[in-house]
Enzyme design. Structure first.
Site, PDB file in Angstrom:
ATOM      1  N   HIS A 382       0.629  -1.291  -0.178  1.00  0.00           N
ATOM      2  CA  HIS A 382       0.003  -0.081   0.092  1.00  0.00           C
ATOM      3  C   HIS A 382       1.051   1.097   0.042  1.00  0.00           C
ATOM      4  O   HIS A 382       0.142   2.593   0.363  1.00  0.00           O
ATOM      5  CB  HIS A 382      -0.788   0.004   1.371  1.00  0.00           C
ATOM      6  CG  HIS A 382      -1.865  -1.099   1.244  1.00  0.00           C
ATOM      7  ND1 HIS A 382      -3.230  -0.956   0.853  1.00  0.00           N
ATOM      8  CD2 HIS A 382      -1.986  -2.436   1.715  1.00  0.00           C
ATOM      9  CE1 HIS A 382      -3.987  -2.027   0.954  1.00  0.00           C
ATOM     10  NE2 HIS A 382      -3.057  -2.810   1.509  1.00  0.00           N
ATOM     11  N   LYS A 573      -8.580  13.779   4.638  1.00  0.00           N
ATOM     12  CA  LYS A 573      -7.757  12.529   4.719  1.00  0.00           C
ATOM     13  C   LYS A 573      -6.553  12.670   5.790  1.00  0.00           C
ATOM     14  O   LYS A 573      -6.587  13.852   6.349  1.00  0.00           O
ATOM     15  CB  LYS A 573      -7.144  12.252   3.353  1.00  0.00           C
ATOM     16  CG  LYS A 573      -6.542  13.570   2.983  1.00  0.00           C
ATOM     17  CD  LYS A 573      -5.692  13.671   1.200  1.00  0.00           C
ATOM     18  CE  LYS A 573      -6.660  13.692   0.403  1.00  0.00           C
ATOM     19  NZ  LYS A 573      -6.757  12.404  -0.603  1.00  0.00           N
ATOM     20  N   ARG A 574      -6.040  11.791   6.101  1.00  0.00           N
ATOM     21  CA  ARG A 574      -4.869  12.042   7.011  1.00  0.00           C
ATOM     22  C   ARG A 574      -4.035  12.992   6.604  1.00  0.00           C
ATOM     23  O   ARG A 574      -3.885  13.419   5.500  1.00  0.00           O
ATOM     24  CB  ARG A 574      -3.889  10.926   7.276  1.00  0.00           C
ATOM     25  CG  ARG A 574      -4.695   9.363   7.936  1.00  0.00           C
ATOM     26  CD  ARG A 574      -4.916  10.000   9.362  1.00  0.00           C
ATOM     27  NE  ARG A 574      -3.699   9.996  10.048  1.00  0.00           N
ATOM     28  CZ  ARG A 574      -3.397   9.076  11.079  1.00  0.00           C
ATOM     29  NH1 ARG A 574      -4.249   7.830  11.181  1.00  0.00           N
ATOM     30  NH2 ARG A 574      -2.460   9.128  11.783  1.00  0.00           N
ATOM     31  N   LYS A 579       0.583  14.476   1.039  1.00  0.00           N
ATOM     32  CA  LYS A 579      -0.991  14.582   0.482  1.00  0.00           C
ATOM     33  C   LYS A 579      -1.115  15.993   0.291  1.00  0.00           C
ATOM     34  O   LYS A 579      -2.247  16.396  -0.498  1.00  0.00           O
ATOM     35  CB  LYS A 579      -1.799  14.072   1.528  1.00  0.00           C
ATOM     36  CG  LYS A 579      -1.757  12.648   1.607  1.00  0.00           C
ATOM     37  CD  LYS A 579      -2.757  12.258   2.694  1.00  0.00           C
ATOM     38  CE  LYS A 579      -2.458  10.691   3.008  1.00  0.00           C
ATOM     39  NZ  LYS A 579      -3.376   9.659   2.201  1.00  0.00           N
ATOM     40  N   THR A 681      -8.733   6.375  -1.646  1.00  0.00           N
ATOM     41  CA  THR A 681     -10.030   5.744  -1.819  1.00  0.00           C
ATOM     42  C   THR A 681     -11.143   6.585  -1.540  1.00  0.00           C
ATOM     43  O   THR A 681     -12.311   6.715  -2.168  1.00  0.00           O
ATOM     44  CB  THR A 681     -10.305   4.525  -0.863  1.00  0.00           C
ATOM     45  OG1 THR A 681      -9.660   4.943   0.515  1.00  0.00           O
ATOM     46  CG2 THR A 681      -9.582   3.560  -1.285  1.00  0.00           C
ATOM     47  N   LYS A 685     -15.095   7.767  -3.218  1.00  0.00           N
ATOM     48  CA  LYS A 685     -16.253   8.058  -2.213  1.00  0.00           C
ATOM     49  C   LYS A 685     -16.885   9.457  -2.891  1.00  0.00           C
ATOM     50  O   LYS A 685     -18.106   9.548  -3.138  1.00  0.00           O
ATOM     51  CB  LYS A 685     -15.883   8.208  -0.846  1.00  0.00           C
ATOM     52  CG  LYS A 685     -15.650   6.792  -0.226  1.00  0.00           C
ATOM     53  CD  LYS A 685     -14.903   7.066   0.972  1.00  0.00           C
ATOM     54  CE  LYS A 685     -14.277   5.788   1.444  1.00  0.00           C
ATOM     55  NZ  LYS A 685     -13.453   6.065   2.726  1.00  0.00           N
TER      56      LYS A 685
HETATM   57  C1  26Q Z   1       3.353   0.274  10.483  1.00  0.00           C
HETATM   58  C2  26Q Z   1       4.208  -0.062  11.333  1.00  0.00           C
HETATM   59  C3  26Q Z   1       4.030   0.343  12.655  1.00  0.00           C
HETATM   60  C4  26Q Z   1       2.893   1.140  12.913  1.00  0.00           C
HETATM   61  C5  26Q Z   1       2.358   1.598  12.074  1.00  0.00           C
HETATM   62  C6  26Q Z   1       2.534   1.146  10.695  1.00  0.00           C
HETATM   63  C7  26Q Z   1       1.427   1.489   9.698  1.00  0.00           C
HETATM   64  C8  26Q Z   1       0.134   1.607  10.137  1.00  0.00           C
HETATM   65  C9  26Q Z   1      -0.853   2.213   9.047  1.00  0.00           C
HETATM   66  C10 26Q Z   1       1.986   1.797   8.522  1.00  0.00           C
HETATM   67  C11 26Q Z   1       0.891   2.195   7.256  1.00  0.00           C
HETATM   68  C12 26Q Z   1      -0.455   2.257   7.670  1.00  0.00           C
HETATM   69  C13 26Q Z   1      -1.472   2.730   6.598  1.00  0.00           C
HETATM   70  C14 26Q Z   1      -1.228   2.986   5.290  1.00  0.00           C
HETATM   71  C15 26Q Z   1      -2.445   3.342   4.555  1.00  0.00           C
HETATM   72  O1  26Q Z   1      -3.305   3.752   4.742  1.00  0.00           O
HETATM   73  N1  26Q Z   1      -1.891   3.461   3.308  1.00  0.00           N
HETATM   74  C16 26Q Z   1      -3.344   3.923   2.256  1.00  0.00           C
HETATM   75  O2  26Q Z   1      -3.601   2.525   1.651  1.00  0.00           O
HETATM   76  C17 26Q Z   1      -4.805   2.880   0.904  1.00  0.00           C
HETATM   77  C18 26Q Z   1      -5.654   1.675   0.579  1.00  0.00           C
HETATM   78  O3  26Q Z   1      -4.845   0.982  -0.200  1.00  0.00           O
HETATM   79  C19 26Q Z   1      -4.564   3.663  -0.140  1.00  0.00           C
HETATM   80  O4  26Q Z   1      -5.649   4.202  -0.954  1.00  0.00           O
HETATM   81  C20 26Q Z   1      -3.531   5.026   0.112  1.00  0.00           C
HETATM   82  O5  26Q Z   1      -3.003   5.596  -1.066  1.00  0.00           O
HETATM   83  C21 26Q Z   1      -2.428   4.399   1.142  1.00  0.00           C
HETATM   84  O6  26Q Z   1      -1.689   5.814   1.441  1.00  0.00           O
END
Ligand code: 26Q
Length: 841
Positions: A382, A573-574, A579, A681, A685
């Site tokens: 991702h 979004k975050r 972004k 995503t 929406k």
């Molecule tokens: C990893 C290790 C330790 C702590 C946290 C994490 C961690 C947690 C969440 C790393 C990444 C995430 C989330 C990533 C994320 O939301 N990515 C998004 O995924 C979406 C679904 O595929 C995409 O549409 C977005 O582009 C992408 O940024």
């Protein structure tokens, strides 16, 4: 020290069936039955009466009413899935951002009308009950919400897919804004109980940590490994039903809660240290206490690795338990009948854990176990940001998961042998591709473990998948080109349209019928209606109703008044530098500067809404929030902007807020630096709900634009290739000096206009824009962004033209359903057959 599963003092199911204990008759689905059940739960289960009517209890009673109707369907579905011939898939994810369940259960059970009627009959406000439910915020953002949409689509497609995750006691933090700053508050979402979950202590699993390994020989002289003197934790499953849309199917989301083993009590208590024993109990329960609130990996935190291993180990053991109940120790068909989808690298330790279970516990030899593992695991990536790829210190693995480290070393040794055979003498390649990154503090590269241990690797949008094989994973692509594939993300139209956008749903149903709810491509039939003035008028009325509702939310949560006739320009979004919320706010400052300069001929009144959480340790993202809030304050308080421009930062953006935001949005901001957003995503929406997109050629924006046509999309900015090329000689200061609009914006910002009482507050942000090494190249895209914004504003002034484009966006959104995404995963990766629930006897 460790005792076997059987010695755990847990409830279990007797193998002797009780023929008297027949299922009660099926429950009726009409308004009268709903009303009667509701009163039953309210009085006899919750013990309330007409003298105490709080929305908390009415919500709880309605949830129980719906839940009881899910139960019978759930059982029949799972019985059908467990027939030995069926192949099943498991979606392993550290995050499931489910949001609220009540409306979804109503909708998918086909009870929307009956429930509304019943509640009206009882003189109750359904809206208020819905609002009482806390969001299940067990995720950060896109990746977690994607998992939730996948669950809905799999149940609707009747695919035997089970979600495995963690039952965090505290989900995503609640965001408060105080004096423009983000404050975090813990989200104790389970405080008032959770009517949607069913505890299943009988399926508790034991998970090991720490200890060390020993070798021993069996009676045949074969050497085996034992992992001993471990500190164990129990994983207790809590199941949530996932109803399909009006099809009688109910899938399972199984979330693990960590608890202490009884040994903690006994060993420590016998040693005479009762308080210490309770403290140890606490330490075990900490594992699933809180969701990590950062959405790009934070490396090296032991507790996070414990979470990942608990999920992987408990879930695999759960699957193996069911397998062995039918096949004993015969694993010859295991890979044919089971597939695990890894949601990013977070659950990737499952590759090593499955090897451990097959080899150490079930006696398979390495090659047989590896064959099974590699044909069972599939990995979804991702992210394109190299800094976000997960890596764990080898030393942490050695102390926490010593046996798993041995297995990873063995996997790596065999893998590097294969690479060496293919590219003899290429030491640089071996170093690049090694699962272990050598150095002072060697690291395990989780993405490489995931690739080596799986048969499929996919990205989440066409551009993303292409960039993966050209960049981050290039060496692996050369080795195994056929493992790599694309699965463009989607969203579920049940939640993101049928549930959250009633005005538009009614109009759609009136116009093209309701087939789109399970087959989104039917929205194509809308396209010809874009030319009908009468239809456009109805479309406008629906959108306006949604904008009024959004304006109410904004007023309530920020105090800022949005005029529903203005252009609603939204970015939620975050908060992340890539972004580029910063680019958005620079444009807002530009609009303000125009107003102050009297440059307002042909003005389009605009309301700009920005929302999102920053990871608590991401200081620059938090400063961006503060900047947005300060800019909003100055602009909204300046009488010159009246009727022209409003700006608001919406606190605590979450799933349930998006359910109000996306229906009421005109212009969707998807403005990441090209090549950085894997998919997005939210973009889907918004499109589905009739917003137009202003965006870069990044992630799924590209596919959105292809689907709707370039004329109905506001494109700007450098392409991913141009970004890469421009980096060498990027000179933001010259760009700023040569672009009068940007010069003016930077002058305002640097003058301290937006921070009169806090001099120098935004120096860090200003420095980042002017930095020739700015990875996000904000200044590079500013001028083109302003141009695209002007063309959006002009288009909005031509109402009929805008409405046409809005309708065409919805009409072209059919591809972006997770029903399509799941069908693609199934065709190319899982190869499951849909399974009907068993008929009731
Ligand atoms: C990893 C290790 C330790 C702590 C946290 C994490 C961690 C947690 C969440 C790393 C990444 C995430 C989330 C990533 C994320 O939301 N990515 C998004 O995924 C979406 C679904 O595929 C995409 O549409 C977005 O582009 C992408 O940024």
């Amino acid at each position: 020290m460790s005792r076997s599963q059987d010695e755990l003092d847990l409830p279990h199911c007797s193998p002797v069936s009780n023929e008297h204990l027949q299922d009660p008759p099926p429950q009726a689905m009409d308004a009268d039955a709903v009303s009667e059940d509701f009163r039953h739960y309210y009085s006899y289960h919750l013990g309330r009466d007409k003298s105490c009517v709080s929305s908390h209890y009415t919500y709880a009673a309605l949830a129980l009413t719906l839940r009881s109707r899910l139960m019978e369907r759930w059982k029949q579905t799972q019985l059908a899935y467990d027939q030995p011939d069926n192949k099943q898939a498991y979606y392993l994810s550290l995050e499931f951002l489910m949001g609220r369940s009540l409306g979804n259960a109503m909708l998918n059970l086909g009870l929307s009308k009956a429930v509304r009627e019943a509640m009206t009959g009882l003189g109750l406000q359904l809206e208020e009950m819905v609002e009482t439910e806390p969001d299940a915020g067990l995720g950060n953002g896109g990746l977690g919400r994607l998992a939730a949409c996948f669950m809905d689509s799999c149940a609707t497609l009747q695919l035997p897919v089970t979600g495995y995750g963690l039952r965090y006691e505290y989900g995503m933090f609640r965001q408060l804004i105080e004096d423009g700053h983000q404050l975090e508050e813990p989200d104790h979402w389970l405080r008032n109980g959770n009517p949607w979950e069913l505890e299943r202590p009988e399926y508790t699993q034991r998970v090991q940590f720490g200890g060390h390994t020993e070798r021993y020989k069996d009676h045949t002289g074969r050497t085996h490994v034992r992992w001993v003197e471990t500190s164990d934790v129990l994983a207790v499953p809590f199941d949530t039903p996932i109803p399909g849309y009006e099809n009688g199917s109910v899938n399972t989301l199984r979330l693990w809660k960590a608890t202490a083993t009884d040994e903690f009590d006994l060993d420590e208590f016998n040693a005479g240290s009762y308080p210490e024993s309770v403290a140890a109990k606490n330490a075990a329960e900490h594992i699933t206490m809180v969701l990590y609130p950062n959405d790009s990996s934070e490396n090296g935190k032991e507790l996070r690795l414990r979470q990942q291993y608990l999920l992987a180990s408990a879930s695999l053991k759960d699957v193996l338990r069911r397998w062995r109940a039918k096949h004993n120790n015969d694993f010859s068909l295991f890979a044919e009948k089971n597939v695990f989808q890894l949601n990013d690298t977070h659950p990737t330790i499952a590759v090593a854990e499955l090897m451990r279970l097959l080899v150490d516990r079930h006696g398979l030899d390495w090659d047989a176990a590896w064959e099974i593992t590699r044909n069972t695991m599939a990995y979804t990536n991702h992210t394109l940001l190299p800094e976000a790829l997960e890596r764990w210190p080898v030393r942490l693995f050695r102390s926490l998961l010593p046996r798993l480290l041995e297995i990873i070393h063995e996997i790596n040794a065999r893998f590097l042998n294969e690479v060496a055979r293919r590219w003899p003498g290429d030491a640089a390649r071996l170093r690049r591709m090694s699962i272990i990154e050598e150095g002072d503090d060697p690291q395990v590269r989780m993405a490489y473990l995931a690739i080596v241990g799986s048969f499929s690797v996919n990205g989440v949008a066409a551009l993303h998948s292409k960039l993966l094989v050209e960049g981050l994973f290039r060496d692996f692509y050369e080795l195994w080109p056929h493992h790599f594939n694309n699965k463009t993300n989607g969203v579920t139209q049940r939640r993101w349209m049928a549930w959250c956008n009633r005005p538009l749903t009614e109009l759609l149903n009136d116009t093209i019928g309701d087939g789109w709810i399970t087959e989104l491509s039917q929205l194509e039939q809308l396209a010809p209606y874009a030319e009908k003035a009468k239809f456009r008028k109805r479309w406008h009325q629906a959108k306006r109703e949604n904008k009024v509702r959004l304006a109410e939310l904004v007023a309530q949560d920020t105090g800022v008044t949005f005029d529903p006739d203005a252009l609603f320009d939204v970015q939620v979004k975050r908060i992340h530098e890539y972004k580029r919320q910063l680019l958005n706010i620079l444009h807002v400052i530009h609009l303000y500067a125009r107003i102050k300069a009297g440059d307002t001929a042909d003005w389009t009144p605009r309301c700009v809404l920005i929302g999102g959480k920053a990871a608590p340790g991401y200081l620059r993202a938090k400063l961006i929030i503060k900047l947005i809030n300060n800019v909003a304050r100055e602009i909204n308080n300046d009488p010159a902007t009246e009727g022209l421009l409003r700006v608001a930062f919406l606190p605590n953006y979450r799933v349930s807020a998006m359910e109000v935001i996306c229906p009421g949005t005109d212009l969707s901001e998807q403005i990441s630096t090209a090549g950085k957003e894997a998919s997005g995503t939210g973009n889907m929406k918004f499109m589905m709900n009739g917003a137009l997109t202003i965006g870069t050629l990044d992630g799924a924006n590209i596919e959105i634009r292809d689907a709707v046509g370039a004329d109905h999309f506001f494109l700007f900015g450098l392409t991913a290739e141009e970004v890469a090329a421009a980096r060498q000689h990027y000179d933001p200061n010259t760009i700023i000096a040569n672009e009068p609009h940007l010069t003016r914006v930077m002058d305002l910002l640097e003058s301290g206009y937006f921070n009169p009482y806090e001099p120098g507050l935004f120096a860090d942000i200003i420095g980042s824009i002017r930095d020739p090494h700015d990875p996000w190249m904000t200044a590079a895209d500013f001028a083109d962004y302003v141009r695209a914004q002007e063309s959006a504003a002009a288009a909005y002034r031509d109402r009929e033209h805008w409405l046409r484009m809005s309708i065409l966006n919805t009409a072209a959104s059919g591809f972006f359903s997770t029903d399509r995404t799941m069908a693609d995963y199934n065709t190319d990766i899982w190869r499951l057959e849909p399974v009907q629930p068993l008929p009731r006897d």
